[in-house]
Design an enzyme around this catalytic site. Structure first.
Site, short mmCIF file in Angstrom:
data_model
loop_
_atom_site.label_atom_id
_atom_site.label_comp_id
_atom_site.label_asym_id
_atom_site.label_seq_id
_atom_site.Cartn_x
_atom_site.Cartn_y
_atom_site.Cartn_z
CG HIS A 119 -2.04 -1.06 1.37
ND1 HIS A 119 -2.75 -1.61 2.34
CD2 HIS A 119 -2.37 -1.72 0.23
CE1 HIS A 119 -3.68 -2.57 1.92
NE2 HIS A 119 -3.47 -2.70 0.62
CB CYS A 150 4.25 19.78 -13.68
SG CYS A 150 3.35 18.86 -12.59
CB THR A 188 -3.71 -8.04 8.85
OG1 THR A 188 -4.86 -7.49 7.59
CG2 THR A 188 -3.37 -9.50 8.49
C1 BJW Z 1 -3.01 -6.84 16.84
C2 BJW Z 1 -2.31 -6.05 17.77
C3 BJW Z 1 -1.13 -6.62 18.59
C4 BJW Z 1 -4.06 -5.04 17.12
N1 BJW Z 1 -0.80 -7.83 18.20
N2 BJW Z 1 -2.37 -7.92 16.51
C5 BJW Z 1 -15.61 -6.46 -1.67
C6 BJW Z 1 -15.21 -7.36 -1.67
C7 BJW Z 1 -13.62 -7.45 -1.77
C8 BJW Z 1 -13.05 -6.41 -2.25
C9 BJW Z 1 -13.54 -5.11 -2.30
C10 BJW Z 1 -14.96 -5.16 -2.05
N3 BJW Z 1 -15.38 -3.87 -2.17
C11 BJW Z 1 -14.24 -2.85 -2.60
C12 BJW Z 1 -13.32 -3.80 -2.59
C13 BJW Z 1 -11.79 -3.30 -2.92
C14 BJW Z 1 -11.38 -2.79 -1.76
C15 BJW Z 1 -11.57 -3.48 -0.39
O1 BJW Z 1 -10.86 -4.34 -0.03
N4 BJW Z 1 -12.45 -3.20 0.50
C16 BJW Z 1 -12.97 -3.86 1.56
C17 BJW Z 1 -12.83 -3.02 2.66
C18 BJW Z 1 -14.28 -4.45 1.50
N5 BJW Z 1 -9.91 -2.92 -1.99
C19 BJW Z 1 -9.20 -1.82 -2.74
O2 BJW Z 1 -9.96 -0.97 -3.12
C20 BJW Z 1 -7.79 -2.13 -3.23
N6 BJW Z 1 -7.63 -1.97 -4.51
C21 BJW Z 1 -8.24 -2.72 -5.43
O3 BJW Z 1 -8.95 -3.60 -5.06
O4 BJW Z 1 -7.97 -2.39 -6.55
C22 BJW Z 1 -8.60 -2.92 -7.65
C23 BJW Z 1 -9.58 -1.73 -8.11
C24 BJW Z 1 -9.30 -1.11 -8.89
C25 BJW Z 1 -10.67 -0.02 -9.12
C26 BJW Z 1 -11.76 -0.10 -8.73
C27 BJW Z 1 -12.00 -1.20 -7.86
C28 BJW Z 1 -10.79 -1.97 -7.71
C29 BJW Z 1 -7.11 -1.09 -2.58
C30 BJW Z 1 -7.03 -1.29 -0.99
C31 BJW Z 1 -6.10 -0.17 -0.45
C32 BJW Z 1 -6.24 -0.01 1.21
N7 BJW Z 1 -5.69 0.95 1.74
C33 BJW Z 1 -5.41 1.28 2.98
C34 BJW Z 1 -5.02 2.80 3.19
C35 BJW Z 1 -3.48 2.78 2.91
C36 BJW Z 1 -2.78 4.19 3.15
C37 BJW Z 1 -3.03 4.60 4.71
O5 BJW Z 1 -2.25 4.01 5.26
O6 BJW Z 1 -3.51 5.61 4.92
O7 BJW Z 1 -4.67 0.35 3.50
S1 BJW Z 1 -6.87 1.17 3.91
C38 BJW Z 1 -6.24 0.34 5.43
O8 BJW Z 1 -6.65 -1.09 5.50
C39 BJW Z 1 -4.85 0.37 5.21
C40 BJW Z 1 -4.65 -0.83 5.79
O9 BJW Z 1 -3.08 -1.43 5.20
C41 BJW Z 1 -5.55 -2.02 5.34
C42 BJW Z 1 -5.54 -3.02 6.09
O10 BJW Z 1 -5.73 -2.80 7.45
P1 BJW Z 1 -5.11 -3.85 8.54
O11 BJW Z 1 -3.65 -3.87 8.47
O12 BJW Z 1 -5.81 -5.35 8.29
O13 BJW Z 1 -5.35 -2.93 9.94
P2 BJW Z 1 -6.71 -3.17 10.83
O14 BJW Z 1 -7.07 -1.98 11.54
O15 BJW Z 1 -8.15 -3.44 9.96
O16 BJW Z 1 -6.54 -4.36 11.57
C43 BJW Z 1 -5.37 -4.41 12.69
C44 BJW Z 1 -5.56 -5.84 13.37
O17 BJW Z 1 -4.42 -6.04 14.01
C45 BJW Z 1 -6.87 -6.26 14.26
O18 BJW Z 1 -6.99 -7.69 13.48
C46 BJW Z 1 -6.38 -6.28 15.58
O19 BJW Z 1 -6.88 -7.46 16.16
C47 BJW Z 1 -4.79 -6.66 15.49
N8 BJW Z 1 -3.89 -6.21 16.62
N9 BJW Z 1 -2.80 -4.83 18.15
C48 BJW Z 1 -1.46 -8.39 17.03
N10 BJW Z 1 -0.57 -6.03 19.46
ZN ZN Z 2 4.69 17.25 -11.38
#
Ligand code: BJW
Ligand code: ZN
Length: 244
Positions: A119, A150, A188
């Site tokens: 990401h 630009c 995650t």
């Molecule tokens: C601990 C702990 C400790 C806490 N020890 N554990 C329906 C079905 C499938 C897909 C889709 C859908 N509708 C839409 C989509 C696509 C969409 C998606 O997945 N949406 C879902 C939410 C449904 N995905 C996208 O859009 C992606 N692109 C894509 O699909 O491209 C194709 C496309 C193109 C054009 C149109 C449509 C599709 C892109 C996804 C980009 C995600 N970006 C973010 C932001 C990044 C920038 C930023 O940081 O600001 O990425 S969102 C956010 O979530 C960030 C993270 O990397 C990502 C995942 O989150 P993560 O890391 O899992 O964190 P949490 O908070 O959710 O979980 C933390 C965990 O830690 C918990 O489980 C806790 O229990 C645990 N924990 N302390 C161990 N000490």
């Molecule tokens: Zn530029």
């Protein structure tokens, strides 16, 4: 045998190990996760800001959010979970792939190399006009930074909802998981795709999947071993259980 010893046995036999991390691994460094309790950043819901639409309609607010996060991360340190994965990487060297959804670069600061950033990261910026990417690590950014070449608005070089992941990075991640003999999934919620799909890919290939998380997740039913607890405690224990 304890659960940790069983998993250590799997890792010690694995010829190719892959790891997928999420925000939970950085929680013990003081960086909030995205979802669940404490999943608010400076009073804001990150999910409403992590979209191209939010940036188009209010770039100043989105930049304020990302500047806040750059500052927070710059003041934070990697924790024992990051360091344990860096050590694991050194032990397995070319047969180890660390894939992260995180944008904080704490893995690299802990010593991990060749990290696959699905990401993007908080420290590069991309021009919305000429599309060039620039390293702005350690640079104080104005409220609305602009491209020196630009003049167009710069944006954080992260992947927002609806945007594609960097294709080369994604392909390397998919290949690593397809070839892995063990996949560790750490901190995650496994809700965001395509990243979460890597867990399913591994399971489909018969690769043992080990999840380390505070709680069960959307994909816990597909994993072989779930180690419940803090990654900053479990990963060092796992490392200590491996043959040197
Ligand atoms: C601990 C702990 C400790 C806490 N020890 N554990 C329906 C079905 C499938 C897909 C889709 C859908 N509708 C839409 C989509 C696509 C969409 C998606 O997945 N949406 C879902 C939410 C449904 N995905 C996208 O859009 C992606 N692109 C894509 O699909 O491209 C194709 C496309 C193109 C054009 C149109 C449509 C599709 C892109 C996804 C980009 C995600 N970006 C973010 C932001 C990044 C920038 C930023 O940081 O600001 O990425 S969102 C956010 O979530 C960030 C993270 O990397 C990502 C995942 O989150 P993560 O890391 O899992 O964190 P949490 O908070 O959710 O979980 C933390 C965990 O830690 C918990 O489980 C806790 O229990 C645990 N924990 N302390 C161990 N000490
Ligand atoms: Zn530029």
């Amino acid at each position: 045998m304890s659960d940790i010893e069983t998993v250590a046995e799997i890792l010690s036999r694995s010829k190719r190990t892959a790891v997928l991390t999420g925000a939970g691994i950085s929680a013990e460094s003081g960086i909030p996760t995205f979802r669940g309790l404490g999943g608010l950043w400076n009073g804001r819901d990150p999910m409403s800001l992590a979209t191209p639409e939010a940036f188009a309609s209010d770039p100043a607010t989105v930049w304020e959010f990302y500047r806040f996060r750059r500052d927070l991360v710059a003041r934070s340190e990697p924790n024992p979970g990051h360091f344990a994965l860096a050590e694991l990487g050194r032990r397995y060297s070319s047969n180890f792939t660390l894939i992260t959804q995180n944008v904080d670069r704490l893995h690299q600061r802990a010593g991990s190399v060749d990290v696959l950033e699905l990401h993007g990261n908080l420290f590069d910026v991309r021009c919305t006009g000429c599309r060039q990417t620039f390293d702005r690590d350690g640079v104080e950014l104005p409220p609305l930074p602009r491209c020196d070449d630009c003049g167009a608005l710069l944006r954080p070089a992260v992947v927002w909802f609806g945007e594609s992941l960097p294709q080369d990075v994604w392909q390397r991640a998919e290949r690593a998981v397809e070839q892995a003999d063990a996949l560790l999934v750490v901190g995650t919620s496994a809700l965001v795709y395509p990243a979460a799909g890597l867990v399913l890919t591994a399971a489909e290939h018969g690769c043992p999947v080990i999840e380390i998380n505070l709680e069960t997740t959307a994909l816990s039913q597909f994993v072989d071993h779930a180690l419940l607890g803090k990654s900053g405690e479990i990963l060092p224990q796992l490392l200590a259980s491996l043959p040197a």
